[in-house]
Design an enzyme around this catalytic site. Structure first.
Site, mmCIF file in Angstrom:
data_model
loop_
_atom_site.group_PDB
_atom_site.id
_atom_site.type_symbol
_atom_site.label_atom_id
_atom_site.label_comp_id
_atom_site.label_asym_id
_atom_site.label_seq_id
_atom_site.Cartn_x
_atom_site.Cartn_y
_atom_site.Cartn_z
ATOM 1 N N ARG A 126 0.809 -1.241 0.000
ATOM 2 C CA ARG A 126 0.000 0.000 0.000
ATOM 3 C C ARG A 126 0.833 1.277 0.000
ATOM 4 O O ARG A 126 0.372 2.351 0.381
ATOM 5 C CB ARG A 126 -0.984 0.006 1.165
ATOM 6 C CG ARG A 126 -1.927 -1.168 1.108
ATOM 7 C CD ARG A 126 -3.083 -1.030 2.070
ATOM 8 N NE ARG A 126 -3.908 -2.233 1.979
ATOM 9 C CZ ARG A 126 -3.660 -3.345 2.654
ATOM 10 N NH1 ARG A 126 -2.654 -3.401 3.490
ATOM 11 N NH2 ARG A 126 -4.426 -4.389 2.494
ATOM 12 N N LYS A 154 3.399 11.095 -11.969
ATOM 13 C CA LYS A 154 2.519 10.221 -12.762
ATOM 14 C C LYS A 154 3.231 8.891 -12.942
ATOM 15 O O LYS A 154 4.344 8.842 -13.455
ATOM 16 C CB LYS A 154 2.229 10.830 -14.134
ATOM 17 C CG LYS A 154 1.147 11.884 -14.109
ATOM 18 C CD LYS A 154 0.710 12.230 -15.513
ATOM 19 C CE LYS A 154 -0.351 13.300 -15.504
ATOM 20 N NZ LYS A 154 -0.713 13.734 -16.866
ATOM 21 N N GLU A 171 9.902 16.860 -25.693
ATOM 22 C CA GLU A 171 9.247 17.348 -24.469
ATOM 23 C C GLU A 171 9.818 18.707 -24.048
ATOM 24 O O GLU A 171 9.105 19.531 -23.484
ATOM 25 C CB GLU A 171 9.377 16.325 -23.325
ATOM 26 C CG GLU A 171 8.772 14.946 -23.613
ATOM 27 C CD GLU A 171 7.248 14.863 -23.466
ATOM 28 O OE1 GLU A 171 6.588 15.900 -23.281
ATOM 29 O OE2 GLU A 171 6.719 13.730 -23.555
ATOM 30 N N LYS A 211 8.027 22.335 -15.280
ATOM 31 C CA LYS A 211 7.149 21.234 -14.860
ATOM 32 C C LYS A 211 6.827 21.342 -13.365
ATOM 33 O O LYS A 211 5.674 21.170 -12.958
ATOM 34 C CB LYS A 211 7.767 19.875 -15.181
ATOM 35 C CG LYS A 211 6.853 18.745 -14.754
ATOM 36 C CD LYS A 211 6.827 17.556 -15.633
ATOM 37 C CE LYS A 211 5.728 16.592 -15.187
ATOM 38 N NZ LYS A 211 5.765 15.325 -15.874
ATOM 39 N N GLU A 263 -4.004 17.047 -11.781
ATOM 40 C CA GLU A 263 -4.534 17.407 -13.090
ATOM 41 C C GLU A 263 -6.032 17.706 -13.070
ATOM 42 O O GLU A 263 -6.802 17.203 -13.888
ATOM 43 C CB GLU A 263 -4.204 16.305 -14.125
ATOM 44 C CG GLU A 263 -4.217 16.840 -15.552
ATOM 45 C CD GLU A 263 -3.711 15.829 -16.570
ATOM 46 O OE1 GLU A 263 -2.556 15.385 -16.414
ATOM 47 O OE2 GLU A 263 -4.451 15.513 -17.499
ATOM 48 N N ARG A 274 -2.554 21.488 -15.098
ATOM 49 C CA ARG A 274 -1.580 20.450 -15.451
ATOM 50 C C ARG A 274 -1.878 19.830 -16.825
ATOM 51 O O ARG A 274 -0.975 19.322 -17.483
ATOM 52 C CB ARG A 274 -1.529 19.352 -14.375
ATOM 53 C CG ARG A 274 -0.455 18.319 -14.666
ATOM 54 C CD ARG A 274 -0.136 17.405 -13.497
ATOM 55 N NE ARG A 274 0.877 16.446 -13.901
ATOM 56 C CZ ARG A 274 1.576 15.691 -13.084
ATOM 57 N NH1 ARG A 274 1.389 15.800 -11.781
ATOM 58 N NH2 ARG A 274 2.472 14.843 -13.543
ATOM 59 N N ASN A 324 -0.004 18.039 -21.446
ATOM 60 C CA ASN A 324 -0.374 16.997 -22.413
ATOM 61 C C ASN A 324 -0.447 17.542 -23.837
ATOM 62 O O ASN A 324 -1.005 16.882 -24.722
ATOM 63 C CB ASN A 324 -1.730 16.381 -22.033
ATOM 64 C CG ASN A 324 -1.662 15.718 -20.671
ATOM 65 O OD1 ASN A 324 -0.665 15.077 -20.343
ATOM 66 N ND2 ASN A 324 -2.696 15.887 -19.864
ATOM 67 N N HIS A 368 -0.121 15.313 -26.776
ATOM 68 C CA HIS A 368 -0.176 13.937 -26.278
ATOM 69 C C HIS A 368 -1.454 13.192 -26.679
ATOM 70 O O HIS A 368 -1.448 11.975 -26.798
ATOM 71 C CB HIS A 368 -0.029 13.900 -24.753
ATOM 72 C CG HIS A 368 1.386 14.145 -24.288
ATOM 73 N ND1 HIS A 368 2.106 15.266 -24.634
ATOM 74 C CD2 HIS A 368 2.209 13.396 -23.513
ATOM 75 C CE1 HIS A 368 3.302 15.198 -24.074
ATOM 76 N NE2 HIS A 368 3.401 14.075 -23.393
ATOM 77 N N HIS A 390 -0.611 9.901 -28.210
ATOM 78 C CA HIS A 390 -0.972 8.603 -27.614
ATOM 79 C C HIS A 390 -1.722 7.741 -28.622
ATOM 80 O O HIS A 390 -1.552 6.517 -28.660
ATOM 81 C CB HIS A 390 -1.819 8.793 -26.354
ATOM 82 C CG HIS A 390 -1.009 9.222 -25.158
ATOM 83 N ND1 HIS A 390 -1.570 9.591 -23.961
ATOM 84 C CD2 HIS A 390 0.331 9.329 -24.989
ATOM 85 C CE1 HIS A 390 -0.608 9.902 -23.104
ATOM 86 N NE2 HIS A 390 0.553 9.759 -23.704
ATOM 87 N N HIS A 396 7.841 7.461 -27.672
ATOM 88 C CA HIS A 396 6.870 8.400 -27.084
ATOM 89 C C HIS A 396 7.140 9.834 -27.564
ATOM 90 O O HIS A 396 6.227 10.530 -28.021
ATOM 91 C CB HIS A 396 6.950 8.310 -25.555
ATOM 92 C CG HIS A 396 6.081 9.308 -24.851
ATOM 93 N ND1 HIS A 396 4.709 9.195 -24.787
ATOM 94 C CD2 HIS A 396 6.389 10.465 -24.210
ATOM 95 C CE1 HIS A 396 4.213 10.228 -24.123
ATOM 96 N NE2 HIS A 396 5.211 11.013 -23.761
#
Ligand code: NAD
Ligand code: GLY
Length: 359
Positions: A118, A140, A182, A224, A234, A238, A242, A245, A249, A262
């Site tokens: 956990r 993330k 990026e 960032k 987000e 935030r 993306n 992206h 993606h 990527h």
């Protein structure tokens, strides 16, 4: 060496950026809670850097999990190898995981840390430009599913990030380019001065100049950290990170994970988002051409794959996390150096973008 802070109250953490940091154990030792450490790396990075790291981790029980290399292995099955390694070596709740690798290793190690018993501590030692400027910062973590990129994961912050620019010496040039995508992203979404600096310094960066790379990493992490500190989960701003992206993606998923890197998919995705911004009247033609020119100098793709039809984009973008209440949300440019998130997407203009941006 530079030190930045990601300001998140009790989850705040430092980012160290500099050269020859891997063996400076005083940078990460203060963030190791107890005696157990599990270094997670992959079969490419381990032979180059693992022993150097292990030598500086004296006085600990150090276990190692070596994952297969590649985006195609960023899944639940590979994640289980980390849990098996931790359980076999009887790691308890005070263990610390160290991610030594690029974004794939970092995202998987972070997610394993979020889940194991956990939640246990983890440290990011990014070894690619992309992971130094983006994935190691902000918490993330996660893995891919056959039906969608990064669809299984958690927000879980590291205790410290150590970005050693010297490690980039062994990085293949295609991976360097992917990382630059990026960096260019930050210039476009929130830091126009960085975009102009990149236009002037792209050749130095491509040649692996350490001073230029350190500056690019520093500036990217500043941007960032600033965005993440405002909106960790987000809920709002935030989402600008993306940029490119949602299209990217879709390209990565359609082409099969790992076939397009990527950063390459993000580069083509940024061109699509910039094209739509041009059609919306937010940026000018000459500004669009500057974006294309910078991406080309960074040896990045500026077109989507020829075999990707608009319907496939729409279908794949439909499962993207950025879809809210059935409406497509996109990050576009309001102007050079400023992004906006909008659900007000003109279907006609989007079709024109799909047609214009295929190779
Ligand atoms: P990667 O982790 O696959 O690394 C690229 C390649 O470089 C791999 O083959 C790796 O083994 C090799 N490598 C790594 N370091 C090296 C070194 N120093 N010398 C030689 N080879 C080295 O890819 P990446 O571009 O670092 O990361 C991409 C991943 O990051 C994607 O899965 C993407 O979804 C994720 N990502 C996450 C975030 C986030 O916020 N968590 C942000 C951006 C991207
Ligand atoms: N790479 C996008 C984010 O961290 O939010």
């Amino acid at each position: 060496m530079h030190k930045l802070t990601v300001a998140l109250d009790e989850r705040s953490y430092p980012i160290f950026i500099g050269t020859d940091l891997l063996t400076q154990s005083e940078l990460y030792n203060p963030y190791i809670r107890a005696k157990q450490i599990c270094v997670v790396t992959n079969e490419t990075v381990a032979p180059i850097y693992l022993e150097r790291l292990k030598k500086s981790l004296t006085g600990f029980q150090v276990d190692v999990v070596i994952l297969p290399d590649g985006e195609a292995h960023k899944n639940l099955q590979t994640l289980n190898e980390i849990f098996t390694g931790l359980l076999t070596a009887r790691h308890n709740r005070t263990t610390t995981l160290i991610a030594l690798g690029g974004g794939v290793v970092g995202d998987m190690t972070g997610f394993a840390a979020a889940c194991y018993q956990r939640g246990v501590d983890f440290i990011q030692i990014p070894t690619t430009l992309l992971s130094m400027v983006d994935s190691s910062v902000g918490g993330k973590t996660g893995v891919n599913h056959a039906l969608g990129k990064n669809m299984i994961g958690a927000f879980y912050q590291p205790r410290v990030v150590v970005a050693d620019i010297t490690l980039l010496k062994t990085l293949p040039v295609r991976e360097l380019s992917a990382g630059l995508a990026e960096v260019i992203k930050y210039g476009l979404i929130c830091d126009y001065d960085l975009f102009v600096w990149l236009e002037k310094n792209i050749e130095l960066l491509m040649a692996g100049d350490e001073t230029a790379l350190a500056y690019a990493v520093l500036r990217s992490c500043e941007n960032k950290a600033n965005v993440v500190a405002q909106d960790e989960h987000e809920g709002g701003i935030r989402a600008i990170l993306n940029f490119g992206h949602t299209f990217g993606h879709a390209i990565e998923t359609a082409q099969g994970y790992g076939n397009w890197l990527h950063g390459e998919a993000v580069a083509a995705g940024m061109v699509m988002a910039a094209d739509l911004s041009l059609r919306n009247g937010n940026i000018q033609k000459n500004e669009f051409e500057r974006i294309i020119s910078l991406l080309q100098k960074a040896k990045l793709p500026v077109r989507a794959p020829a075999d990707m039809m608009p319907e496939q984009f729409m279908q794949l973008m439909g499962v993207d996390k950025k879809v809210l209440d059935g409406r497509l949300r996109l990050v576009l440019l309001e102007k050079m150096g400023k992004a906006i998130v909008t659900s007000d997407v003109d279907a006609n203009l989007l079709s024109q973008t799909f047609a214009a941006c295929r190779s």
